[in-house]
Design a protein around this motif. Structure first.
Motif, PDB file in Angstrom:
ATOM      1  N   MET A   1     -44.888 -37.796  87.027  1.00 32.00           N
ATOM      2  CA  MET A   1     -43.792 -38.188  87.915  1.00 32.00           C
ATOM      3  C   MET A   1     -42.459 -38.181  87.166  1.00 32.00           C
ATOM      4  O   MET A   1     -42.412 -38.330  85.951  1.00 32.00           O
ATOM      5  N   GLN A   2     -41.416 -38.034  87.941  1.00 29.95           N
ATOM      6  CA  GLN A   2     -40.071 -38.160  87.366  1.00 29.95           C
ATOM      7  C   GLN A   2     -39.322 -39.199  88.183  1.00 29.95           C
ATOM      8  O   GLN A   2     -39.341 -39.159  89.430  1.00 29.95           O
ATOM      9  N   VAL A   3     -38.689 -40.103  87.507  1.00 32.00           N
ATOM     10  CA  VAL A   3     -37.946 -41.147  88.221  1.00 32.00           C
ATOM     11  C   VAL A   3     -36.704 -40.522  88.854  1.00 32.00           C
ATOM     12  O   VAL A   3     -35.960 -39.787  88.207  1.00 32.00           O
ATOM     13  N   ILE A   4     -36.500 -40.789  90.124  1.00 30.33           N
ATOM     14  CA  ILE A   4     -35.358 -40.197  90.831  1.00 30.33           C
ATOM     15  C   ILE A   4     -34.095 -40.980  90.518  1.00 30.33           C
ATOM     16  O   ILE A   4     -33.059 -40.413  90.212  1.00 30.33           O
ATOM     17  N   ASP A   5     -34.205 -42.281  90.582  1.00 29.36           N
ATOM     18  CA  ASP A   5     -33.012 -43.097  90.381  1.00 29.36           C
ATOM     19  C   ASP A   5     -33.438 -44.419  89.744  1.00 29.36           C
ATOM     20  O   ASP A   5     -34.051 -45.254  90.408  1.00 29.36           O
ATOM     21  N   THR A   6     -33.103 -44.595  88.482  1.00 29.48           N
ATOM     22  CA  THR A   6     -33.544 -45.813  87.782  1.00 29.48           C
ATOM     23  C   THR A   6     -32.839 -47.056  88.325  1.00 29.48           C
ATOM     24  O   THR A   6     -33.322 -48.172  88.156  1.00 29.48           O
ATOM     25  N   SER A   7     -31.686 -46.864  88.957  1.00 29.91           N
ATOM     26  CA  SER A   7     -30.943 -48.035  89.446  1.00 29.91           C
ATOM     27  C   SER A   7     -31.384 -48.454  90.851  1.00 29.91           C
ATOM     28  O   SER A   7     -30.950 -49.481  91.362  1.00 29.91           O
TER      29      SER A   7
ATOM     30  N   ILE B   1     -33.753 -49.771  93.984  1.00 29.30           N
ATOM     31  CA  ILE B   1     -34.653 -50.929  94.128  1.00 29.30           C
ATOM     32  C   ILE B   1     -36.090 -50.444  93.959  1.00 29.30           C
ATOM     33  O   ILE B   1     -36.470 -49.382  94.486  1.00 29.30           O
ATOM     34  N   ALA B   2     -36.899 -51.208  93.227  1.00 29.36           N
ATOM     35  CA  ALA B   2     -38.284 -50.807  92.971  1.00 29.36           C
ATOM     36  C   ALA B   2     -39.080 -50.737  94.274  1.00 29.36           C
ATOM     37  O   ALA B   2     -38.809 -51.489  95.226  1.00 29.36           O
ATOM     38  N   LEU B   3     -40.037 -49.841  94.301  1.00 28.62           N
ATOM     39  CA  LEU B   3     -40.911 -49.709  95.469  1.00 28.62           C
ATOM     40  C   LEU B   3     -41.951 -50.831  95.452  1.00 28.62           C
ATOM     41  O   LEU B   3     -41.967 -51.671  94.534  1.00 28.62           O
ATOM     42  N   ALA B   4     -42.814 -50.788  96.423  1.00 26.04           N
ATOM     43  CA  ALA B   4     -43.826 -51.847  96.538  1.00 26.04           C
ATOM     44  C   ALA B   4     -44.728 -51.903  95.310  1.00 26.04           C
ATOM     45  O   ALA B   4     -45.265 -52.958  94.964  1.00 26.04           O
ATOM     46  N   ASP B   5     -44.896 -50.759  94.627  1.00 29.44           N
ATOM     47  CA  ASP B   5     -45.758 -50.756  93.441  1.00 29.44           C
ATOM     48  C   ASP B   5     -45.047 -51.306  92.201  1.00 29.44           C
ATOM     49  O   ASP B   5     -45.617 -51.344  91.112  1.00 29.44           O
ATOM     50  N   GLY B   6     -43.813 -51.682  92.366  1.00 34.75           N
ATOM     51  CA  GLY B   6     -43.103 -52.302  91.250  1.00 34.75           C
ATOM     52  C   GLY B   6     -42.326 -51.329  90.386  1.00 34.75           C
ATOM     53  O   GLY B   6     -41.666 -51.730  89.430  1.00 34.75           O
ATOM     54  N   PHE B   7     -42.398 -50.046  90.701  1.00 31.08           N
ATOM     55  CA  PHE B   7     -41.702 -49.040  89.896  1.00 31.08           C
ATOM     56  C   PHE B   7     -40.587 -48.376  90.710  1.00 31.08           C
ATOM     57  O   PHE B   7     -40.625 -48.394  91.949  1.00 31.08           O
ATOM     58  N   PRO B   8     -39.630 -47.747  90.027  1.00 34.55           N
ATOM     59  CA  PRO B   8     -38.543 -47.084  90.759  1.00 34.55           C
ATOM     60  C   PRO B   8     -39.065 -45.870  91.539  1.00 34.55           C
ATOM     61  O   PRO B   8     -40.149 -45.361  91.241  1.00 34.55           O
ATOM     62  N   PRO B   9     -38.291 -45.370  92.505  1.00 34.41           N
ATOM     63  CA  PRO B   9     -38.717 -44.191  93.271  1.00 34.41           C
ATOM     64  C   PRO B   9     -38.917 -42.990  92.344  1.00 34.41           C
ATOM     65  O   PRO B   9     -38.122 -42.756  91.432  1.00 34.41           O
ATOM     66  N   ARG B  10     -39.995 -42.229  92.577  1.00 35.35           N
ATOM     67  CA  ARG B  10     -40.315 -41.091  91.720  1.00 35.35           C
ATOM     68  C   ARG B  10     -40.658 -39.870  92.552  1.00 35.35           C
ATOM     69  O   ARG B  10     -40.899 -39.981  93.742  1.00 35.35           O
ATOM     70  N   ARG B  11     -40.676 -38.719  91.881  1.00 36.00           N
ATOM     71  CA  ARG B  11     -41.159 -37.506  92.553  1.00 36.00           C
ATOM     72  C   ARG B  11     -42.123 -36.789  91.619  1.00 36.00           C
ATOM     73  O   ARG B  11     -42.032 -36.928  90.390  1.00 36.00           O
TER      74      ARG B  11
END
Lengths: 254, 383
Positions: B30-36, B38-48
């Motif tokens: 995965m690659q983080v789309i935007d580290t800033s 809000i974290a998703l339900a899994d606790g991590f930032p949005p990824r692709r």
């Protein structure tokens, strides 16, 4: 005194907040002298500074410090304009009477000192508050080629702690070995002959950084006559200390 | 069996357990789309998703998938076929019972001349270095190692010496010592061929070896950028797959190697010396030239330079690579010439064991440096 006031309110840039520090010394200023060097801080009492070392022009770009004569005898003052620091030099102030090295414990700070030698084996840094009784010798870093060579020679002779201001005691034997080396340097008059004596006989052994060849390659720009003068002073100081002490503690201020 | 823990840059998509000791995990990178954000339900930032791997993780004792020592060509072929079918890499990690502090090795499949086998993923990146090593080794000349040693971070071990690229302790060989040793090694090892050698099962390692004597060197990349080279006696009959024909690798092995043949003082006052150099290109007749080296001029020119400033300039990413290289060259030039010189030092040079022109003050000039920095003043008679 007009200059002291001016120095205190000097604004370096717009964001700098002017700071006024009040220091009560209980002395009355008799006269103020303009200085172009710091000899009167550590080397010679104000009365022994030659007249041509003093500046007459308040606006001179050479102006680096102010010296104060006080009405009270036995006291002078030195105000470092660059660092805005005032030193009151009382009767116990230790002048080195040598333009290259310092002895006054109050000056053992990052501004005025780098490698510090302290007589005896007490592993503590020099107290700068006037309570220090031990003899010490030092000079600041980047004080010219000659002092750089002196620092290299001391690094060869002695161990300093790995951390800043970490004193390390070097016993008598280490200094006596070093003094033998220093005698060789003092017995020559130029780098070329010193090279012949120290490096030529077995130059193959001198390829490592810690060798005389390395020291000469790093130091050859220094004026040899001046180097001898400073080294002689250091030699005499170490010799004198070893008459009463078991060794010398060394540390660096980074 | 515990599977890899999910992290925000890796995701376990699915897995298949073969038995208690083998599992295939479908990994998504995965690659983080935007580290800033809000974290998703899994606790991590949005990824692709940016990549997929199938990872076979095998520990000793599996009855369905082979252990490393017993890895078969069939298993390698199966991994290769799966990779082609899936369209993404299939990797294998083996883990034996031994405790280890570093991460597990990841193996991927290599196919060569119809043969399939496993190779550590990082080892697959050093084929050019291994080829260049063989080229330089077969050249039997100090000059052949100049760039290879300069540009690589090697840890070298044989029965006599140990060399670590970043070690400068007393008595430890430096790059010159290592190149001298490697030139001498040629007499006992002979010409080597670069290729892949089977170590266990279908596991192969990059190596260079002499097919007749079985002597050679294994190459390994234990962690990023460092290459471990170990001298080995390879048992006869060990399967060896040579790389295809070795081609000169410009940046690593020079086409021309140089030898110093003599010197003559041109001016002791200005520190100018003439040096005779033999240049040898593979397969061609050597040529001899005389180069004038104005050391006094270089010393004077560089006297205003400060090595600390030059190093900063050489590392300044805002300047061009050419300028950075030029500054770094000046750092080395300064180190060579900024020394104590006297007439007696200058007039008594010698050609040292490494073939460099050396002076009593420790200044040492490699033949290639003399050719590049010196001025051609005469073409001498060739053999």
């Amino acid at each position: 005194m007009r200059n002291i006031a001016a120095a205190k309110i000097t604004v370096v840039n717009k964001s700098h907040v002017p700071l006024s520090i009040k220091q009560e010394v209980g002395l009355t200023v008799e006269s103020v002298l303009l200085l172009q060097d710091d000899y009167s801080l550590y080397a010679f009492p104000l009365d022994e500074i030659p007249f041509d070392h003093l500046l007459q022009d308040l606006d001179s770009h050479l102006l680096s410090a102010l010296a104060f004569r006080f009405v009270e005898t036995g006291h002078t003052g030195y105000f470092d304009l660059q660092n805005c620091t005032l030193f009151i030099q009382g009767p116990s102030w230790r002048f080195s009477r040598f333009p290259w090295l310092k002895r006054e414990p109050a000056l053992v700070t990052q501004t005025y000192a780098y490698m510090v030698l302290v007589a005896g084996k007490e592993r503590s840094v020099v107290a700068c508050d006037g309570s220090e009784k031990r003899e010490c010798l030092f000079c600041e870093q980047f004080a010219g080629e000659v002092i750089s060579v002196i620092h290299r020679l001391i690094f060869r002779a002695a161990i300093t702690g790995d951390m800043p201001e970490e004193p390390y005691f070097n016993p008598r034997g280490a200094w006596e070995e070093a003094m033998k080396d220093w005698q060789v340097l003092l017995a020559h008059d130029d780098w070329e002959h010193l090279f012949e004596t120290l490096c030529s006989p077995d130059y193959q052994k001198h390829t490592m950084d810690s060798t005389w060849l390395s020291l000469i390659n790093e130091s050859y720009r220094a004026d040899y006559a001046m180097l001898k003068e400073v080294l002689r002073f250091l030699y005499d100081w170490v010799e004198q200390v070893l008459e009463t002490e078991e060794g010398i503690t060394a540390y660096c201020i980074w | 069996m515990r599977i890899l823990e999910e992290a925000y840059w890796w995701k376990v998509d699915s897995y298949t357990e073969y038995d208690e000791h083998a599992i295939a995990i479908e990994l998504v990178m995965m690659q983080v789309i935007d580290t800033s954000a809000i974290a998703l339900a899994d606790g991590f930032p949005p990824r692709r998703e940016i990549g997929r791997y199938r990872l076979y993780r095998i520990t000793s004792g599996s009855k369905q998938l082979p252990e490393k020592e017993a890895s078969t060509e069939e298993f390698a072929k199966r991994c290769k076929a799966e990779s082609e079918q899936l369209g993404y890499p299939v990797m294998v990690t083996w883990r034996d019972g031994r405790p280890r502090s570093h991460p597990m090795d990841w193996y991927s499949v290599v196919q060569k001349e119809g043969n399939s086998f496993f190779l550590r993923s990082w080892d697959g990146k050093i084929f050019d270095t291994v080829k260049a090593f063989a080229l330089a080794f077969n050249r039997e000349h100090m000059g052949a190692w100049e760039y290879l040693l300069k540009d690589n971070r090697w840890h070298y071990e044989d029965e006599e010496i140990s060399y670590h690229y970043n070690y400068s302790g007393k008595g430890v060989p430096d790059k010159l010592d290592l190149s001298l040793q490697l030139v001498q090694k040629h007499t006992s090892i002979g010409k080597v061929t670069a290729g892949l050698c089977r170590q266990e099962g279908q596991i192969y390692v990059p190596c260079v070896m002499n097919n007749e004597t079985g002597k050679g060197f294994f190459f390994r990349v234990p962690y990023e950028t460092v290459i471990e080279i170990t001298a080995r006696d390879i048992p006869k009959g060990t399967p060896f797959t040579p790389f295809q024909q070795l081609q000169a690798i410009e940046k690593l092995v020079p086409k021309i190697v140089y030898d110093l043949e003599g010197w003559k003082i041109h001016s002791s006052e200005d520190l100018v010396i003439d040096v005779d150099v033999k240049s040898t290109t593979t397969g061609k007749i050597p040529i001899r030239n005389r180069y004038r080296l104005p050391i006094g001029y270089y010393k004077k020119r560089l006297s205003t330079e400060d090595s600390s400033v030059l190093i900063f300039q050489a590392l300044d990413s805002n300047t061009s690579e050419a300028l950075r290289e030029e500054k770094m060259d000046l750092v080395f030039d300064l180190e060579r010439v900024d020394r104590f010189w006297s007439e007696s030092i200058f007039t008594h040079p010698w050609i040292n064991a490494y073939g460099h022109l050396e002076f009593l003050n420790g200044a040492s000039f490699a033949p290639s440096w003399i050719v590049h920095r010196g001025m051609l003043v005469a073409v001498l008679k060739s053999d």
